[in-house]
Enzyme design. Structure first.
Site, PDB file in Angstrom:
ATOM      1  N   TRP A 171      30.277  49.655  58.797  1.00  0.00           N
ATOM      2  CA  TRP A 171      31.582  50.586  58.980  1.00  0.00           C
ATOM      3  C   TRP A 171      31.050  51.632  60.190  1.00  0.00           C
ATOM      4  O   TRP A 171      30.649  51.253  61.347  1.00  0.00           O
ATOM      5  CB  TRP A 171      31.895  51.454  57.711  1.00  0.00           C
ATOM      6  CG  TRP A 171      32.753  50.426  56.890  1.00  0.00           C
ATOM      7  CD1 TRP A 171      32.317  49.978  55.630  1.00  0.00           C
ATOM      8  CD2 TRP A 171      33.978  49.959  56.904  1.00  0.00           C
ATOM      9  NE1 TRP A 171      33.210  49.397  54.987  1.00  0.00           N
ATOM     10  CE2 TRP A 171      34.381  49.066  55.753  1.00  0.00           C
ATOM     11  CE3 TRP A 171      34.882  49.946  58.210  1.00  0.00           C
ATOM     12  CZ2 TRP A 171      35.606  48.429  55.608  1.00  0.00           C
ATOM     13  CZ3 TRP A 171      36.127  49.546  57.714  1.00  0.00           C
ATOM     14  CH2 TRP A 171      36.288  48.509  56.873  1.00  0.00           C
ATOM     15  N   SER A 172      31.286  52.820  60.088  1.00  0.00           N
ATOM     16  CA  SER A 172      31.004  53.824  61.367  1.00  0.00           C
ATOM     17  C   SER A 172      29.749  53.964  61.822  1.00  0.00           C
ATOM     18  O   SER A 172      29.582  54.634  62.559  1.00  0.00           O
ATOM     19  CB  SER A 172      31.777  55.190  60.704  1.00  0.00           C
ATOM     20  OG  SER A 172      32.935  54.961  60.780  1.00  0.00           O
TER      21      SER A 172
END
Length: 418
Positions: A134-135
């Site tokens: 993800w981020s």
């Protein structure tokens, strides 16, 4: 099913038979079985995300981020690393293995002074399998930008429009690359994960990464067409507002400045040079755009190598990947006076170059991703902690699961280290 590798398990199958037969199979075979009901509308969320995050190339189109052809860079201490340890949790001793299960942590790596002290896997993660970051992908994008900037191929004082004319009329057009790296741009982006009509969810639909009723009316066009449609809020310019699309804009700038696909840039400038032992991957949307904001998936150990690169201020062995000033600038910043989130007493947090500064007076910085992804870098104690998780939803989704608990666990682990 969330059994551990190396154990055996008994399960009942043979659908369609009148009698149910008991079979003994390896845990690895069970973990590799695609769960029923996994599709474009369900893969991001629990319980199916625990399998999906470790099988991303089977869930979404992905482009490889190649590692080098030579031997991987060794991780000292790996063979002798513990796979459980005791930490102080709410005033009582607890085993880290049990806390990992409670917190949906799929992989945990702890290093200090460049040596691995702890490594453990859970769920469907194994040493050879990649996990969606993800981020945390944003931080890898920032490190890639640092390398490109070190070669003089981008100027952080120039604007997005200077590099990508297609974004000139978008919410990012007049913003400098410096403001983009710090998410101080003036785009009208909305990062509300719970709202189907937010920009971040409409991007998921436009990319083809998310399907189902929430995507009705959103054409699947990909980022090269979606990002130019995002409008501008001039009053935002200069203030930090978290926006995933801003990282994708930075990736587009890097592609334009180097004439290379973003995944190939990460391979050339980061993955091969840190001595990664496995290829990573990055999800690709319907237009071929590689999703720098949240699409990278990699093994726990290779994410540890990324963390060590940060801790070593851009140095890998005798090679320097970017200027140490890039990390020094992140570590040494003062906290934001206009921080938009709740702040624990004694902390002055900030955001710089796609990394989170804790503002703890010790220079600690982090890469973070929804559903529980984390690289924690503590330069003062030379400690590195990597957590890869599958929280049921973006912010947690279960009692006592979420960022605040994760940060307490990081503190407990640090305190337990020699």
């Amino acid at each position: 099913m969330t059994t551990r590798q190396g154990f055996t398990n008994t399960f009942l199958s043979l659908i369609g038979c009148a009698a149910m037969l008991t079979l003994t199979v390896t845990a690895e075979a069970i973990e590799d079985e695609r769960p029923a009901g996994l599709n474009g509308a369900t893969w991001q969320f629990g319980p199916l995300n625990r399998w999906a995050y470790t099988h991303m190339s089977e869930v979404l189109p992905s482009k490889p981020i190649r590692h080098g052809t030579g031997s991987p860079r060794p991780l000292p201490g790996l063979k002798a690393a513990a796979n459980d340890m005791t930490v102080d949790w709410n005033g009582a001793p607890r085993q880290l293995a049990a806390l990992m299960e409670e917190q949906y942590i799929d992989g945990l790596l702890v290093m200090k002074n460049g040596r691995v002290l702890f490594e453990r896997y859970a769920g469907t993660l194994t040493p050879e399998r990649s996990h969606l970051l993800w981020s945390v992908s944003k931080t890898i994008t920032g490190l890639t930008a640092a390398s490109v900037a070190a070669d003089g191929l981008i100027d952080l004082d120039k604007t997005v429009a200077d590099y990508v004319p297609a974004l000139a009329d978008s919410g990012w057009g007049p913003d400098t690359l410096r403001d983009v790296l710090d998410m101080r741009d003036g785009s009208q982006w909305n990062e509300d994960y719970a709202a189907a009509d937010s920009t971040v969810r409409r991007q998921d639909c436009a990319d083809g990464l998310l399907t189902g009723p929430d995507c009705e009316g959103v054409p699947v066009v990909g980022n090269y067409r979606f990002l130019p449609t995002v409008g501008r809020m001039p009053d935002r310019q200069g203030s930090f507002v978290y926006k995933s699309g801003t990282t994708d804009v930075m990736a587009w700038v890097l592609e334009a400045a180097t004439d290379k696909r973003f995944a190939d840039l990460v391979s050339q400038r980061i993955w091969k040079r840190i001595g990664a032992e496995q290829d990573a991957g990055i999800t690709v949307d319907t237009s071929g755009f590689t999703l720098a904001s949240g699409g990278i998936h990699a093994t726990l150990r290779d994410v540890g190598r990324v963390g060590q690169l940060i801790l070593n201020r851009g140095q890998v062995g005798d090679e320097r990947l970017f200027s140490p000033a890039w990390i020094d600038d992140i570590v040494s910043r003062d906290g934001s006076r206009s921080w938009p989130y709740a702040v624990e007493e004694g902390f002055r947090p900030y955001y710089r170059s796609f990394m989170w500064g804790l503002g703890d007076g010790r220079g600690s910085i982090q890469a973070r991703g929804v559903h529980g992804q984390l690289i924690h870098v503590a330069p003062e104690s030379k400690t590195l902690i990597v957590m890869l998780s599958s929280w049921p939803d973006a912010e947690g989704g279960a009692p006592q699961v979420g960022e605040s608990t994760q940060q307490r666990l990081v503190q407990a682990i640090e305190a337990a280290l020699p």
